[in-house]
Design an enzyme around this catalytic site. Sequence first.
Site, PDB file in Angstrom:
ATOM      1  N   LYS A 293       0.836  -1.204   0.000  1.00  0.00           N
ATOM      2  CA  LYS A 293       0.000   0.000   0.000  1.00  0.00           C
ATOM      3  C   LYS A 293       0.869   1.253   0.000  1.00  0.00           C
ATOM      4  O   LYS A 293       0.500   2.293  -0.537  1.00  0.00           O
ATOM      5  CB  LYS A 293      -0.891   0.008   1.254  1.00  0.00           C
ATOM      6  CG  LYS A 293      -1.903  -1.133   1.303  1.00  0.00           C
ATOM      7  CD  LYS A 293      -2.502  -1.306   2.697  1.00  0.00           C
ATOM      8  CE  LYS A 293      -3.600  -2.380   2.705  1.00  0.00           C
ATOM      9  NZ  LYS A 293      -4.126  -2.627   4.079  1.00  0.00           N
ATOM     10  N   ILE A 294       2.013   1.126   0.632  1.00  0.00           N
ATOM     11  CA  ILE A 294       2.953   2.231   0.763  1.00  0.00           C
ATOM     12  C   ILE A 294       4.293   1.728   0.274  1.00  0.00           C
ATOM     13  O   ILE A 294       4.671   0.579   0.538  1.00  0.00           O
ATOM     14  CB  ILE A 294       3.017   2.683   2.240  1.00  0.00           C
ATOM     15  CG1 ILE A 294       1.680   3.309   2.624  1.00  0.00           C
ATOM     16  CG2 ILE A 294       4.166   3.641   2.485  1.00  0.00           C
ATOM     17  CD1 ILE A 294       1.581   3.692   4.067  1.00  0.00           C
TER      18      ILE A 294
END
Lengths: 357, 357, 357, 357
Positions: A293-294
Amino acid sequence: MPNKQRFLKTPIEPFRVEPNLSAEDVLARMERISFQGRNLATAYRVWQKMLESGATIFLGMAGALSAGGLRLVVAHLIEHRYVDCFVSTGANLYHDLHEIRGRRHFVGSPVENDGALQDARIDRVYDTYADEEEFCENDEWIAQFATTLECRPYTTREFLYRLGEHLWREYQQDGILTAAYRANVPIFCPAIADSSLGMGLSQARHERPGSGQVDVIGDIIESANIVIRRPQTASIVLGGGTPKNFINQASVQAEFFDDRVGGHRFALQIVTDVPQYGGASGSTLDEAKSWGKIATDAEQVTVHADATIAMPLLVSALASSCDERLRTRQRPTFDASGRVLVVDGRPLPDARYEERS
Amino acid sequence: MPNKQRFLKTPIEPFRVEPNLSAEDVLARMERISFQGRNLATAYRVWQKMLESGATIFLGMAGALSAGGLRLVVAHLIEHRYVDCFVSTGANLYHDLHEIRGRRHFVGSPVENDGALQDARIDRVYDTYADEEEFCENDEWIAQFATTLECRPYTTREFLYRLGEHLWREYQQDGILTAAYRANVPIFCPAIADSSLGMGLSQARHERPGSGQVDVIGDIIESANIVIRRPQTASIVLGGGTPKNFINQASVQAEFFDDRVGGHRFALQIVTDVPQYGGASGSTLDEAKSWGKIATDAEQVTVHADATIAMPLLVSALASSCDERLRTRQRPTFDASGRVLVVDGRPLPDARYEERS
Amino acid sequence: MPNKQRFLKTPIEPFRVEPNLSAEDVLARMERISFQGRNLATAYRVWQKMLESGATIFLGMAGALSAGGLRLVVAHLIEHRYVDCFVSTGANLYHDLHEIRGRRHFVGSPVENDGALQDARIDRVYDTYADEEEFCENDEWIAQFATTLECRPYTTREFLYRLGEHLWREYQQDGILTAAYRANVPIFCPAIADSSLGMGLSQARHERPGSGQVDVIGDIIESANIVIRRPQTASIVLGGGTPKNFINQASVQAEFFDDRVGGHRFALQIVTDVPQYGGASGSTLDEAKSWGKIATDAEQVTVHADATIAMPLLVSALASSCDERLRTRQRPTFDASGRVLVVDGRPLPDARYEERS
Amino acid sequence: MPNKQRFLKTPIEPFRVEPNLSAEDVLARMERISFQGRNLATAYRVWQKMLESGATIFLGMAGALSAGGLRLVVAHLIEHRYVDCFVSTGANLYHDLHEIRGRRHFVGSPVENDGALQDARIDRVYDTYADEEEFCENDEWIAQFATTLECRPYTTREFLYRLGEHLWREYQQDGILTAAYRANVPIFCPAIADSSLGMGLSQARHERPGSGQVDVIGDIIESANIVIRRPQTASIVLGGGTPKNFINQASVQAEFFDDRVGGHRFALQIVTDVPQYGGASGSTLDEAKSWGKIATDAEQVTVHADATIAMPLLVSALASSCDERLRTRQRPTFDASGRVLVVDGRPLPDARYEERS
């Protein structure tokens, strides 16, 4: 013995009190203290870097921060394009609508007798009150508005654009919905069914068959397409909840179709929840890296604080220092008015993920 | 139907962002938002009222706020007499001594490999590091100093005065201990045995029989006598712990001997702990009223926030607005240098509670 | 690509519901679920291993767990020697004394009107009440008892032994203090000055000069000497506070004089506080390793839970499975009755750290 | 002086340890202790009363409790009809599907290097791992299934029935989705767009235009109609989030159309979030009364605990004591298989609120 100097590089600089410090000064003096104070000062620097980076900046907000007095902070962030895309719970938008329509929330007490409030038809949000009858009237107003729309599914993004437009025309008042409409900033509300906005839409359906349709699956596609179109992204989250995951999910879903994506390049969250119980609201940004996600090398910071303390200080400082950054930043442009969102002048695909040519 | 207007008197005023706001401006704009932001703005007003009231103001501090960069904030509060009496954990005084002696704490990471830190002899406090060898050297320095004192029990108040004096003479550096010495503000450390200060005293005893004696029961009497002498009191607490209860206990104990006491007239706490598990650190100020620790009609506020965020903003604002209040306030004077504490020119009773004449 | 199998070894086994499970069964079925449930099951295994290991087991307890209904759990742990040395806040011992003396705490409400409680002279601890007049009478009883002791400083360990003895003789009731007296298990109370026990001692001093002296620095030396004498140690902590640090400090201080020490070999904490604000109560056991409080290779587990939920389940299970472990464990023996503590038949040094011969 | 006896009626009964206690015994002995232990014991009694009352029982679950090992607890509750209607986040259903399909979650560490996990394509949920490639394969499986449905909007209730049916036919494995299908218990997932279920639906749409439509506004109407049909309701919530509010909203929305509703008669929540920051997840049940979500005289209890500790103990005890209650309870019957939900043999209105005849 290992070299201890590699761990002991930057001394703590105790905060020095002085009269007449600005918000910016206060944050600057918090950069080399510890704990959440340091994290808030880091958040200030990370946000500045986001603005310099050309990344598309998503802002998510859960909790009751709109009723709680931060709605014009968010409106300011949208109007001046500190952020490019807003993801919200339904309640935050509903409480914003309430005030745009000229109603108010009120200073209350967290230890009031709730039976007495119920008798008086006052709804309580911790230390804040609202008039339940005004809320009912809002629901009808929303239902009324929704029955004027076409009998087809609307993404929440399209619906909220129309709602902002209608509110602006009727009331000309500042707020999140009106600022987003005027700035053509898309708003997503993935859990709209869990809010009074959704209740208003359900009443529209009750009154007029075929109305009150929302296409939240369309929102997933559209939000991911925003990332595919401009793979450099940043995530700012206030309070966890569905907005936090929806913003992260957009990145994961986008990467499925475009391997340039690679997770948000910057991530900043201001949360009060903690990770120890496994819920997404309190999860760390490191955990988010395992999911992609990051980005593994993202600049990131978590501030464990109530946003009603952190945001006034943080955004006041940004407002003092980011004029030039806002003027020159390479931000996306949107046309959020239609069934299909237009990004940087080119429409996104209709009901499909954009695939690399 | 009950009149709902009595609940709906004061509208929420959303925070309005503007460039170049001062710390004071920011807090002023937080007065009519919600949640902990409002509470912090209320804390600002309550502290101002404390300064205007003539109350003796106790400040308590637990946690690792001294290592964490707030030691000069506290020194400022003591020097300028925003507060009159300081109650601390041993660690906060020890970390203050560490920096007065010219050592530093360092910016670290909360997710460092602690085995590697242990190998390098680095001690970690969440995101802050210190050199363990310097800590050991502090302990010896404290032991050395303690062996120069008389072989009799010292209240922590008297011991800490002597320690502050010695530090000032040796190092002439600002800090909590040196500020308290110079301003003749008493410091109590009821849990000194649970700290490196206590460890240093134990090493003094090891080296020289009869040294390293502290009289913590004497501290109880002395702290209550301060309240009996001037029954109007106020309590400010950062982080719960033993200082919170010790300050409240002084009021309860004092009332036992003087019925004019009646609990603190003002109470302000900035805590991160919560009440639900029954511990004193997180307990509400309402609960304190049941015990008579706080007057039933006290002005009070709890801010649920990390002090490393709340205090820089709060004290910066106070420093901007309280010049006149500090100059004219009716505060107690102390002579903390002797075995018996002198308040407003008159010594407190020796090893007895002061009884009303 | 790295081999993912090294991360995916042990599948989660969902908890399977069945009628008539025992406490032990429930914990056994929690071993391979997630989050704090798994941690509690791990705590069960770690405690069992402590009992098998020959380590000296320290138990620390903060919070209001004694008033809150766990005092006989602790008494059971002491009587049956699941633990060897108890470190407590003053309040937990005071509330135990209150019930040993035949008084009670009462089921109350966390949202009662505290002004009304104050009028009725009821003291509230979250959802639990006590009669303030009975508390005052306790204080006098303690003062009375303390005036019968010699006019010299007592370590809290010696004082609490005498107090337990006196309580047992007067009341013959189960409790922490009486169980520790009868089992000759030492109790330390480093922050005794921050409690009603300390208030009672201060009233003794008021009534009889020279009485009410405690030697908390002596406690530091004695607790470290216990570790030096038997360097294998384990730490169990409920709720943080001064007991948590005091138990860890004993290990650090001991290592200063004996390099065989090396930190606790086992560590188990049940806490509700969190690490993010830097305080010791919520600090992780990993952080403790950087200080050498806990051995780098210690078996350790933190359970984020209210002890009033975790302990009934955990200790019920231990009581079902540890009979043999308790019978055969190699535990230290103490004679806690004198000015000098006797460990395994040999007195500890008087006012000195024990040094390796 | 007010009569203190009215506050001091029920003494605390300290928990007494004994070998071989059952889960039920443990909870019974927790009834008169304090803090969250007492609340958990109260929750046990409240749930028993719900079962005796004839109320329709809603269960909501947020957090990652399904991955975390509680999915078969929920399946048990559904199968044996401790509850009548389940409201979930998408993630909890997705993780259930993952295991029904024969995949597993794995025991992991909360402090693993997340970069290494990302390289190995392992997704982390606090201390629990899953294989990202298996997750991607799930998404495709869901997309594949969704393309077999009709090209029209499905309420999440209807979609999840079909999904449970398909899973049961393919895999014959116990789980939440399969238990609900077999027991004909409706599941609602108001924030389905914020989950991998939603992502799977979006991929269905990508593959086949017109597929992957969900009608979350229809869910609002249907859930309120369940309340209108049987106005006696109860709410059990694990972990806050969208399920908590959705269950409460159903009651409020129902009352709008039928004044017999009057809020849930029973309410039980097990949460880790706290009220102080204003968010709905941590909000008190008293606050819910001001909104009319819960009846002013409802039996209610909040347990501040991780459900992975509270639920194994609580449900084990219920399974031992509620056989007769489950057999005789007056529960609603559903047919959840069609476009319109059938309650007690009569279909709910189509796309309209049911109005009193």
